[in-house]
Design a protein around this motif. Structure first.
Motif, short mmCIF file in Angstrom:
data_model
loop_
_atom_site.label_atom_id
_atom_site.label_comp_id
_atom_site.label_asym_id
_atom_site.label_seq_id
_atom_site.Cartn_x
_atom_site.Cartn_y
_atom_site.Cartn_z
N ILE A 50 0.84 -1.20 0.00
CA ILE A 50 0.00 0.00 0.00
C ILE A 50 0.87 1.25 0.00
O ILE A 50 0.57 2.23 -0.68
CB ILE A 50 -0.97 -0.02 1.20
N TRP A 51 1.95 1.20 0.75
CA TRP A 51 2.87 2.35 0.79
C TRP A 51 3.46 2.63 -0.59
O TRP A 51 3.52 3.76 -1.04
CB TRP A 51 3.96 2.09 1.80
N ILE A 52 3.87 1.57 -1.28
CA ILE A 52 4.41 1.74 -2.63
C ILE A 52 3.33 2.29 -3.56
O ILE A 52 3.59 3.21 -4.35
CB ILE A 52 4.98 0.42 -3.16
N LEU A 53 2.13 1.73 -3.49
CA LEU A 53 1.04 2.20 -4.35
C LEU A 53 0.71 3.67 -4.11
O LEU A 53 0.40 4.41 -5.04
CB LEU A 53 -0.23 1.38 -4.12
N SER A 54 0.79 4.10 -2.86
CA SER A 54 0.45 5.49 -2.56
C SER A 54 1.56 6.46 -2.94
O SER A 54 1.33 7.66 -3.01
CB SER A 54 0.12 5.64 -1.07
N SER A 55 2.76 5.95 -3.22
CA SER A 55 3.87 6.84 -3.54
C SER A 55 4.16 6.94 -5.04
O SER A 55 5.10 7.63 -5.43
CB SER A 55 5.13 6.38 -2.80
N ILE A 56 3.39 6.25 -5.87
CA ILE A 56 3.61 6.29 -7.32
C ILE A 56 2.34 6.76 -8.01
O ILE A 56 1.29 6.85 -7.39
CB ILE A 56 4.02 4.90 -7.88
N ASN A 57 2.47 7.05 -9.29
CA ASN A 57 1.28 7.29 -10.11
C ASN A 57 0.61 5.94 -10.33
O ASN A 57 1.19 5.05 -10.95
CB ASN A 57 1.65 7.91 -11.45
N ILE A 58 -0.58 5.80 -9.83
CA ILE A 58 -1.25 4.50 -9.86
C ILE A 58 -1.75 4.21 -11.28
O ILE A 58 -2.54 4.95 -11.84
CB ILE A 58 -2.40 4.45 -8.86
N ASP A 59 -1.21 3.14 -11.83
CA ASP A 59 -1.63 2.61 -13.12
C ASP A 59 -2.53 1.40 -12.83
O ASP A 59 -2.39 0.74 -11.80
CB ASP A 59 -0.39 2.20 -13.92
N MET A 60 -3.42 1.09 -13.72
CA MET A 60 -4.35 -0.02 -13.50
C MET A 60 -3.61 -1.35 -13.37
O MET A 60 -4.05 -2.24 -12.62
CB MET A 60 -5.37 -0.08 -14.65
N TYR A 62 -0.81 -1.85 -11.83
CA TYR A 62 -0.34 -1.96 -10.45
C TYR A 62 -1.48 -2.38 -9.53
O TYR A 62 -1.27 -3.13 -8.57
CB TYR A 62 0.27 -0.65 -9.97
N VAL A 63 -2.68 -1.91 -9.80
CA VAL A 63 -3.84 -2.30 -9.00
C VAL A 63 -4.13 -3.78 -9.23
O VAL A 63 -4.41 -4.52 -8.28
CB VAL A 63 -5.06 -1.43 -9.35
N ILE A 64 -4.05 -4.24 -10.48
CA ILE A 64 -4.26 -5.66 -10.78
C ILE A 64 -3.21 -6.51 -10.09
O ILE A 64 -3.52 -7.54 -9.49
CB ILE A 64 -4.27 -5.89 -12.31
N LYS A 65 -1.95 -6.06 -10.11
CA LYS A 65 -0.88 -6.78 -9.44
C LYS A 65 -1.16 -6.85 -7.94
O LYS A 65 -0.93 -7.89 -7.31
CB LYS A 65 0.47 -6.13 -9.69
N SER A 66 -1.65 -5.77 -7.37
CA SER A 66 -1.97 -5.75 -5.94
C SER A 66 -3.07 -6.75 -5.61
O SER A 66 -2.99 -7.47 -4.61
CB SER A 66 -2.40 -4.36 -5.51
N GLY A 107 5.36 -8.12 -11.55
CA GLY A 107 6.29 -7.34 -10.73
C GLY A 107 7.68 -7.21 -11.30
O GLY A 107 8.31 -6.15 -11.19
N PHE A 108 8.20 -8.27 -11.90
CA PHE A 108 9.59 -8.24 -12.35
C PHE A 108 9.77 -8.02 -13.84
O PHE A 108 10.82 -7.57 -14.28
CB PHE A 108 10.30 -9.53 -11.94
N ILE A 109 8.78 -8.35 -14.65
CA ILE A 109 8.95 -8.27 -16.10
C ILE A 109 8.08 -7.19 -16.72
O ILE A 109 8.56 -6.35 -17.47
CB ILE A 109 8.66 -9.65 -16.74
N LYS A 110 6.80 -7.19 -16.43
CA LYS A 110 5.86 -6.30 -17.11
C LYS A 110 5.91 -4.85 -16.62
O LYS A 110 5.94 -3.93 -17.41
CB LYS A 110 4.44 -6.87 -16.94
N LEU A 111 5.93 -4.67 -15.32
CA LEU A 111 5.86 -3.32 -14.77
C LEU A 111 7.27 -2.77 -14.52
O LEU A 111 8.16 -3.49 -14.10
CB LEU A 111 5.06 -3.33 -13.46
N PRO A 112 7.46 -1.48 -14.75
CA PRO A 112 8.81 -0.92 -14.68
C PRO A 112 9.35 -0.71 -13.27
O PRO A 112 10.54 -0.56 -13.09
CB PRO A 112 8.66 0.44 -15.38
N LEU A 113 8.50 -0.71 -12.26
CA LEU A 113 8.95 -0.44 -10.90
C LEU A 113 9.48 -1.71 -10.27
O LEU A 113 8.74 -2.59 -9.89
CB LEU A 113 7.77 0.10 -10.08
N THR A 114 10.80 -1.85 -10.21
CA THR A 114 11.43 -3.04 -9.66
C THR A 114 12.69 -2.62 -8.92
O THR A 114 12.87 -1.47 -8.62
CB THR A 114 11.70 -4.08 -10.77
N PHE A 115 13.60 -3.54 -8.64
CA PHE A 115 14.80 -3.25 -7.88
C PHE A 115 15.36 -1.92 -8.33
O PHE A 115 15.96 -1.19 -7.75
CB PHE A 115 15.87 -4.31 -8.06
#
Length: 115
Positions: A50-60, A62-66, A107-115
């Motif tokens: 939730i903290w990560i989601l609240s600190s980024i521009n929420i894309d759909m 990311y919501v599906i991943k959550s 989390g690791f391949i599709k979305l850009p927010l990773t390590f």
């Protein structure tokens, strides 16, 4: 915060397999302790997510991943509870594997927010 989130879900998965091992070896008391610690890690994983989601521009995506991540946590709990009660957990295992692969892919391949 991403490292904290990855650490919490990695420890959640490790504790899940420790709980499975304790159940298989018949150590119910140890299983209860690990299950309670595991529930704490569910909350930590959800909280950091939730903290990560609240600190980024929420894309759909990311919501599906959550939501898929919440399904992973729910299936972990249902597998452990089902095993303790002696019920068939085959459907939960299938849902766990599919949702875990999907959330790791997102989390690791599709979305850009990773390590």
């Amino acid at each position: 915060m991403i490292h904290a989130h990855i650490t919490t879900w990695a420890l959640t998965l490790i504790l899940f397999f420790v709980a499975l091992g304790l159940h298989k070896s018949g150590k119910e008391r140890g299983l209860k302790v690990v299950q309670m610690i595991l529930r704490l890690f569910y909350l930590l994983t959800i909280g950091t997510g939730i903290w990560i989601l609240s600190s980024i521009n929420i894309d759909m995506m990311y919501v599906i991943k959550s939501l898929v991540g919440i399904i992973v946590i729910a299936t972990i709990e249902m597998i452990i509870v089902g095993l303790v009660k002696g019920k068939n957990t085959g459907v939960y295992w299938l849902l766990f594997i599919i949702s875990l692969v999907l959330v790791l892919y997102l989390g690791f391949i599709k979305l850009p927010l990773t390590f």
